[in-house]
Design an enzyme around this catalytic site. Structure first.
Site, mmCIF file in Angstrom:
data_model
loop_
_atom_site.group_PDB
_atom_site.id
_atom_site.type_symbol
_atom_site.label_atom_id
_atom_site.label_comp_id
_atom_site.label_asym_id
_atom_site.label_seq_id
_atom_site.Cartn_x
_atom_site.Cartn_y
_atom_site.Cartn_z
ATOM 1 N N LYS A 48 0.841 -1.209 0.000
ATOM 2 C CA LYS A 48 0.000 0.000 0.000
ATOM 3 C C LYS A 48 0.878 1.264 0.000
ATOM 4 C CE LYS A 48 -3.649 2.596 0.942
ATOM 5 N NZ LYS A 48 -4.495 2.958 -0.215
ATOM 6 N N GLY A 75 -8.402 7.165 0.529
ATOM 7 C CA GLY A 75 -7.689 8.377 0.947
ATOM 8 C C GLY A 75 -6.254 8.087 1.340
ATOM 9 N N ASN A 130 3.458 6.413 -7.183
ATOM 10 C CA ASN A 130 2.052 6.706 -7.465
ATOM 11 C C ASN A 130 1.962 8.198 -7.775
ATOM 12 O OD1 ASN A 130 -0.652 7.163 -7.553
ATOM 13 N ND2 ASN A 130 -1.070 6.572 -5.417
ATOM 14 N N CYS A 133 -1.564 11.801 -7.648
ATOM 15 C CA CYS A 133 -1.778 12.552 -6.415
ATOM 16 C C CYS A 133 -1.663 14.030 -6.731
ATOM 17 C CB CYS A 133 -0.694 12.235 -5.381
ATOM 18 S SG CYS A 133 -0.391 10.522 -5.159
ATOM 19 N N GLY A 220 -11.283 -3.044 -11.027
ATOM 20 C CA GLY A 220 -11.934 -4.336 -11.243
ATOM 21 C C GLY A 220 -12.227 -4.570 -12.717
ATOM 22 N N THR A 269 -8.125 -5.674 -7.337
ATOM 23 C CA THR A 269 -9.442 -5.873 -6.736
ATOM 24 C C THR A 269 -9.781 -7.354 -6.517
ATOM 25 O OG1 THR A 269 -10.136 -3.800 -7.765
ATOM 26 C CG2 THR A 269 -11.889 -5.287 -7.050
HETATM 27 C C1 FMN Z 1 -8.909 -0.345 -2.190
HETATM 28 C C2 FMN Z 1 -7.849 0.090 -3.150
HETATM 29 C C3 FMN Z 1 -6.735 0.796 -2.683
HETATM 30 C C4 FMN Z 1 -5.736 1.221 -3.564
HETATM 31 N N1 FMN Z 1 -4.644 1.884 -3.082
HETATM 32 C C5 FMN Z 1 -3.654 2.270 -3.932
HETATM 33 C C6 FMN Z 1 -2.468 2.908 -3.443
HETATM 34 O O1 FMN Z 1 -2.291 3.129 -2.239
HETATM 35 N N2 FMN Z 1 -1.525 3.308 -4.346
HETATM 36 C C7 FMN Z 1 -1.667 3.057 -5.706
HETATM 37 O O2 FMN Z 1 -0.779 3.422 -6.479
HETATM 38 N N3 FMN Z 1 -2.752 2.410 -6.185
HETATM 39 C C8 FMN Z 1 -3.747 2.023 -5.340
HETATM 40 N N4 FMN Z 1 -4.842 1.346 -5.827
HETATM 41 C C9 FMN Z 1 -4.926 1.052 -7.280
HETATM 42 C C10 FMN Z 1 -4.482 -0.386 -7.576
HETATM 43 O O3 FMN Z 1 -3.136 -0.591 -7.201
HETATM 44 C C11 FMN Z 1 -4.660 -0.748 -9.078
HETATM 45 O O4 FMN Z 1 -3.909 0.160 -9.851
HETATM 46 C C12 FMN Z 1 -6.105 -0.693 -9.514
HETATM 47 O O5 FMN Z 1 -6.917 -1.213 -8.487
HETATM 48 C C13 FMN Z 1 -6.366 -1.429 -10.822
HETATM 49 O O6 FMN Z 1 -6.214 -2.828 -10.669
HETATM 50 P P1 FMN Z 1 -7.469 -3.821 -10.368
HETATM 51 O O7 FMN Z 1 -8.557 -3.428 -11.336
HETATM 52 O O8 FMN Z 1 -6.940 -5.198 -10.568
HETATM 53 O O9 FMN Z 1 -7.873 -3.563 -8.973
HETATM 54 C C14 FMN Z 1 -5.858 0.925 -4.951
HETATM 55 C C15 FMN Z 1 -6.971 0.195 -5.412
HETATM 56 C C16 FMN Z 1 -7.949 -0.231 -4.532
HETATM 57 C C17 FMN Z 1 -9.114 -1.028 -5.067
#
Ligand code: FMN
Length: 308
Positions: A48, A75, A130, A133, A220, A269
């Site tokens: 994370k 957040g 990331n 932001c 997702g 996801t």
């Molecule tokens: C609950 C949640 C928290 C996330 N937190 C971060 C994060 O802290 N930093 C980041 O770069 N991406 C974050 N993401 C984005 C994911 O790393 C990823 O890029 C995105 O979910 C697309 O992949 P998926 O469709 O397989 O989930 C988060 C996604 C979710 C669902």
């Protein structure tokens, strides 16, 4: 006797035993999943996002399920660099597979300081920036959607660390190609494509947004085809490897992203409903390679057949 298959891939100077990691924010700091998943079977564990200091995150509700996806507005809750090193690093540093640390900031200086702290820690596999932001010094413009800021933030981190740098591209751009190129030119060793898409959901009975934050990021299966197009476009414009993510649920999804140009993939996801998805994807890629007589996983990258 079966011939050995090569599943290992290279992200800058970092070698992964297979091309499958987890997406930041969907797998905690690894330890939370250790009872459910043999982490050492993954290519890497991506954690994370961490900024310099601790972050409380947004009020709840912070997630809502929608058709084929999830909208979240966590957040960027996190323990900060010191909290992370104290609480989570002792576990992660003893894994056999590398940890990819996802970092962020609200100024270029903050990104660079966090990068420098993790460089000094020793033992980190790679840093993932990331860049979705807001920059508080420049009116809240997102680093990842402004070519100049993107170059500056990558270059500032590049200056302070020799760790492999993965820039996590924002999907929020009309054309990803110049952004991908800017990240590469500024010293990024790889790109992660992509982050969540801006989204919203409303409860029509109460007329209230379903998230306390009103809006959030969609992830997702709903985003998979649009993330696929981003990977395709990015792959054509850079030489560095791409880690693809966006709605991957199984090996077929992962292979599709590789055919579009990805060298590695991340599961996001899907971890929430099937924590073993990433492991299943490793096994499924191997099975596909055996079935198709593919000895090296690199043969999949960019292998889509285009006839004109
Ligand atoms: C609950 C949640 C928290 C996330 N937190 C971060 C994060 O802290 N930093 C980041 O770069 N991406 C974050 N993401 C984005 C994911 O790393 C990823 O890029 C995105 O979910 C697309 O992949 P998926 O469709 O397989 O989930 C988060 C996604 C979710 C669902």
């Amino acid at each position: 006797m079966k011939e050995a298959l090569n599943l290992s891939v290279q992200i800058g100077s970092l070698k992964l035993q297979n091309p499958v990691t987890v997406a930041s924010g969907t797998f905690g700091y690894g330890e939370e999943y250790a009872r459910l998943v043999d982490l050492n079977q993954l290519g890497a564990v991506t954690v994370k996002g961490i900024r310099l200091g601790p972050v409380r995150g947004n009020p709840t509700p912070r997630t809502v399920e929608v058709a084929s996806g999830l909208i979240n507005a966590i957040g960027l809750q996190g323990p900060g660099v010191d909290g992370f090193i104290q609480k989570y690093w002792p576990f992660l540093k003893n894994l056999k597979v590398p940890a990819i640390i996802n970092i962020w900031g609200t100024t270029i200086e903050e990104y660079a300081e966090v990068a420098q702290r993790f460089d000094a820690l020793g033992g980190v596999g790679a840093l993932e920036l990331n860049v979705s932001c807001p920059n508080i010094k420049e009116g809240g413009a997102q680093f990842g959607t402004d070519l100049r800021l993107l170059s500056q933030v990558v270059a500032a981190c590049r200056k302070v660390t020799t760790l492999p740098l993965i820039t996590k591209m924002s999907p929020n751009v009309v054309n990803i190609a110049p952004f991908a190129k800017a990240a590469e030119d500024a010293g990024s060793d790889a790109l992660a494509v992509t982050n969540s898409y801006p989204a919203m959901a409303i409860d029509i009975e109460t007329r209230k947004p379903k998230l306390a934050n009103i809006t959030g990021g969609l992830t997702g299966p709903a985003i998979k085809p649009i993330a696929m197009k981003l990977v395709w476009d990015a792959a054509k414009s850079v030489k560095v490897p791409i880690i693809a993510m966006g709605g991957i649920q199984n090996a077929a999804d992962a292979i599709e992203f590789m055919m579009a140009g990805a060298t590695a993939v991340a599961i996001g996801t899907a971890n929430f409903y099937e924590p073993r998805t990433a492991l299943n994807v490793v096994v499924g890629i191997r099975d596909y390679m055996e079935r198709k007589g593919i000895r090296d996983v690199h043969e999949l990258t960019g292998s889509v057949h285009i006839t004109k």
